[in-house]
Write a protein that holds these residues in place. Structure first.
Motif, PDB file in Angstrom:
ATOM      1  N   UNK A 148     -44.491 -29.550  19.723  1.00  0.00           N
ATOM      2  CA  UNK A 148     -44.016 -28.247  19.282  1.00  0.00           C
ATOM      3  C   UNK A 148     -44.694 -27.172  20.138  1.00  0.00           C
ATOM      4  N   UNK A 149     -44.007 -26.066  20.319  1.00  0.00           N
ATOM      5  CA  UNK A 149     -44.543 -24.956  21.088  1.00  0.00           C
ATOM      6  C   UNK A 149     -45.092 -23.910  20.119  1.00  0.00           C
ATOM      7  N   UNK A 150     -46.380 -23.613  20.235  1.00  0.00           N
ATOM      8  CA  UNK A 150     -47.010 -22.637  19.341  1.00  0.00           C
ATOM      9  C   UNK A 150     -47.467 -21.375  20.072  1.00  0.00           C
ATOM     10  N   UNK A 151     -47.027 -21.204  21.306  1.00  0.00           N
ATOM     11  CA  UNK A 151     -47.453 -20.054  22.095  1.00  0.00           C
ATOM     12  C   UNK A 151     -46.737 -18.796  21.619  1.00  0.00           C
ATOM     13  N   UNK A 153     -45.058 -15.093  21.717  1.00  0.00           N
ATOM     14  CA  UNK A 153     -44.383 -14.298  22.730  1.00  0.00           C
ATOM     15  C   UNK A 153     -43.433 -15.057  23.627  1.00  0.00           C
ATOM     16  N   UNK A 154     -43.136 -16.327  23.289  1.00  0.00           N
ATOM     17  CA  UNK A 154     -42.201 -17.090  24.109  1.00  0.00           C
ATOM     18  C   UNK A 154     -41.033 -17.569  23.261  1.00  0.00           C
ATOM     19  N   UNK A 155     -39.901 -17.773  23.910  1.00  0.00           N
ATOM     20  CA  UNK A 155     -38.758 -18.438  23.300  1.00  0.00           C
ATOM     21  C   UNK A 155     -38.802 -19.901  23.711  1.00  0.00           C
ATOM     22  N   UNK A 156     -38.622 -20.798  22.744  1.00  0.00           N
ATOM     23  CA  UNK A 156     -38.699 -22.234  23.018  1.00  0.00           C
ATOM     24  C   UNK A 156     -37.420 -22.913  22.560  1.00  0.00           C
ATOM     25  N   UNK A 157     -36.860 -23.738  23.422  1.00  0.00           N
ATOM     26  CA  UNK A 157     -35.679 -24.541  23.094  1.00  0.00           C
ATOM     27  C   UNK A 157     -36.034 -26.013  23.284  1.00  0.00           C
ATOM     28  N   UNK A 158     -35.755 -26.815  22.258  1.00  0.00           N
ATOM     29  CA  UNK A 158     -35.976 -28.258  22.419  1.00  0.00           C
ATOM     30  C   UNK A 158     -34.856 -28.828  23.279  1.00  0.00           C
ATOM     31  N   UNK A 159     -35.238 -29.391  24.398  1.00  0.00           N
ATOM     32  CA  UNK A 159     -34.258 -29.857  25.373  1.00  0.00           C
ATOM     33  C   UNK A 159     -33.917 -31.331  25.199  1.00  0.00           C
ATOM     34  N   UNK A 160     -34.941 -32.162  24.995  1.00  0.00           N
ATOM     35  CA  UNK A 160     -34.708 -33.600  24.972  1.00  0.00           C
ATOM     36  C   UNK A 160     -35.781 -34.268  24.118  1.00  0.00           C
ATOM     37  N   UNK A 161     -35.365 -34.867  23.020  1.00  0.00           N
ATOM     38  CA  UNK A 161     -36.309 -35.606  22.177  1.00  0.00           C
ATOM     39  C   UNK A 161     -36.719 -36.892  22.886  1.00  0.00           C
ATOM     40  N   UNK A 162     -37.963 -37.288  22.724  1.00  0.00           N
ATOM     41  CA  UNK A 162     -38.439 -38.491  23.400  1.00  0.00           C
ATOM     42  C   UNK A 162     -37.948 -39.739  22.677  1.00  0.00           C
ATOM     43  N   UNK A 163     -37.292 -40.623  23.437  1.00  0.00           N
ATOM     44  CA  UNK A 163     -36.859 -41.930  22.947  1.00  0.00           C
ATOM     45  C   UNK A 163     -37.468 -42.977  23.872  1.00  0.00           C
ATOM     46  N   UNK A 164     -38.451 -43.689  23.389  1.00  0.00           N
ATOM     47  CA  UNK A 164     -39.184 -44.637  24.222  1.00  0.00           C
ATOM     48  C   UNK A 164     -38.431 -45.956  24.349  1.00  0.00           C
ATOM     49  N   UNK A 165     -38.349 -46.430  25.595  1.00  0.00           N
ATOM     50  CA  UNK A 165     -37.629 -47.669  25.852  1.00  0.00           C
ATOM     51  C   UNK A 165     -38.311 -48.419  26.995  1.00  0.00           C
TER      52      UNK A 165
END
Length: 304
Positions: A148-151, A153-165
């Motif tokens: 998660x982004x806790x900074x 003053x920034x806008x954060x968009x989740x781009x790609x969830x991690x899927x381990x393979x």
């Protein structure tokens, strides 16, 4: 001594280049008599002869040959400086910082497509692990691997969830088929040091209790672990999104159909006050088009 007039220096350089007052006059759109007058005025100001006059040609004196390189350098500097301050920039520059695994494994193979779609934007990519301080950096946007982004003053968009393979080269799997997760004990496990717990988590989730989750070669980041798997060194465990191309072209194979979803993701972040920047908007929208999603901000993403 006063500096010579710029027009006189331009005339001197042209006459030296052409070896003729007449040809210099044609190049400068002047009359030969005007060129001759400019040169004479310059010589009077300097107190030394710059040319030896002949019927159809002029030749530099020793003083003229000494003076010419400095005059040319000064004129070039003035020309370059004038072009820099008067030229209208035809490209916006977008400085991007990305986690090394994402920069090398996902973004770089696709970045040329963005440049083709947006020739008006020049991208500059740097791969770095550290979080970016937008208040003390020329970075415009960043892609980070975190839960998660806790900074502020920034806008954060989740781009790609991690899927381990787990992935391996087809040549390795021909030599050593892997039918169950416990068969991984027969091959080397490849690790990315920053995410050493991945194999342990995946093996535990699959119920594989006969595999040493810590053994095997270790590398600084995912991109190196992927290269190790491509070379047949062993089986790497990586984010599926980073090896889509290799899985599609068959250079890597997923021996098991089981992905493990983690709480980590790749996030696109940029300063809130830059949210209407055309270059950032263009890159953001292109990025999410590539992953087949719309750019939800962190505040719109369910925490569960």
């Amino acid at each position: 001594m006063h500096l010579p007039p710029i027009n006189a220096l331009r005339t001197f350089e042209a006459a030296a280049r052409h070896g003729s007052f007449k040809k210099a006059a044609e190049a400068l759109n002047m009359t030969p008599s005007a060129v001759s007058h400019q040169i004479k005025s310059l010589e009077d100001l300097l107190g030394v002869p710059l040319f030896r006059r002949a019927t159809r040609k002029v030749h530099l004196t020793d003083q003229g040959r000494t003076y010419l390189p400095a005059v040319r350098e000064a004129l070039d500097l003035l020309r370059d400086a004038t072009e820099r301050i008067t030229a209208k920039p035809d490209k916006a520059v977008l400085n991007i910082s990305a986690a090394p695994s994402f920069a090398v494994g996902w973004l770089m193979p696709r970045l040329s497509a963005f440049q083709v779609a947006h020739p008006e934007i020049e991208t500059r990519l740097s791969a770095q692990i550290e979080m970016v301080d937008f208040t003390d950096s020329d970075i415009d946007l960043a892609i980070r691997h975190t839960a998660r982004i806790d900074t502020p003053g920034v806008t954060a968009h989740r781009l790609m969830q991690e899927e381990l393979i787990p992935v391996a080269s087809p040549q390795l799997l021909e030599k050593q088929p892997l039918k169950t997760p416990n068969d991984l004990a027969k091959v080397q496990l490849v690790h990315a040091v920053p995410r050493m717990g991945r194999w342990r988590s995946w093996l535990r989730a699959m119920g594989a209790d006969k595999v040493d989750a810590e053994s095997g070669p270790k590398f600084d980041h995912d991109a190196m672990a992927v290269q190790a798997a491509l070379s047949g060194m062993g089986v790497a465990i990586v984010n599926r999104g980073l090896v889509e191309n290799q899985l599609a072209d068959g250079t890597l194979v997923a021996p098991f159909p089981h992905d493990l979803h983690s709480d980590l993701a790749f996030w696109l972040v940029y300063p809130k006050h830059r949210g209407d920047d055309p270059a950032i908007i263009a890159f953001r929208d292109w990025l999410f088009e590539q992953v087949g999603q719309s750019p939800q901000s962190q505040t719109d993403i369910p925490s569960g």
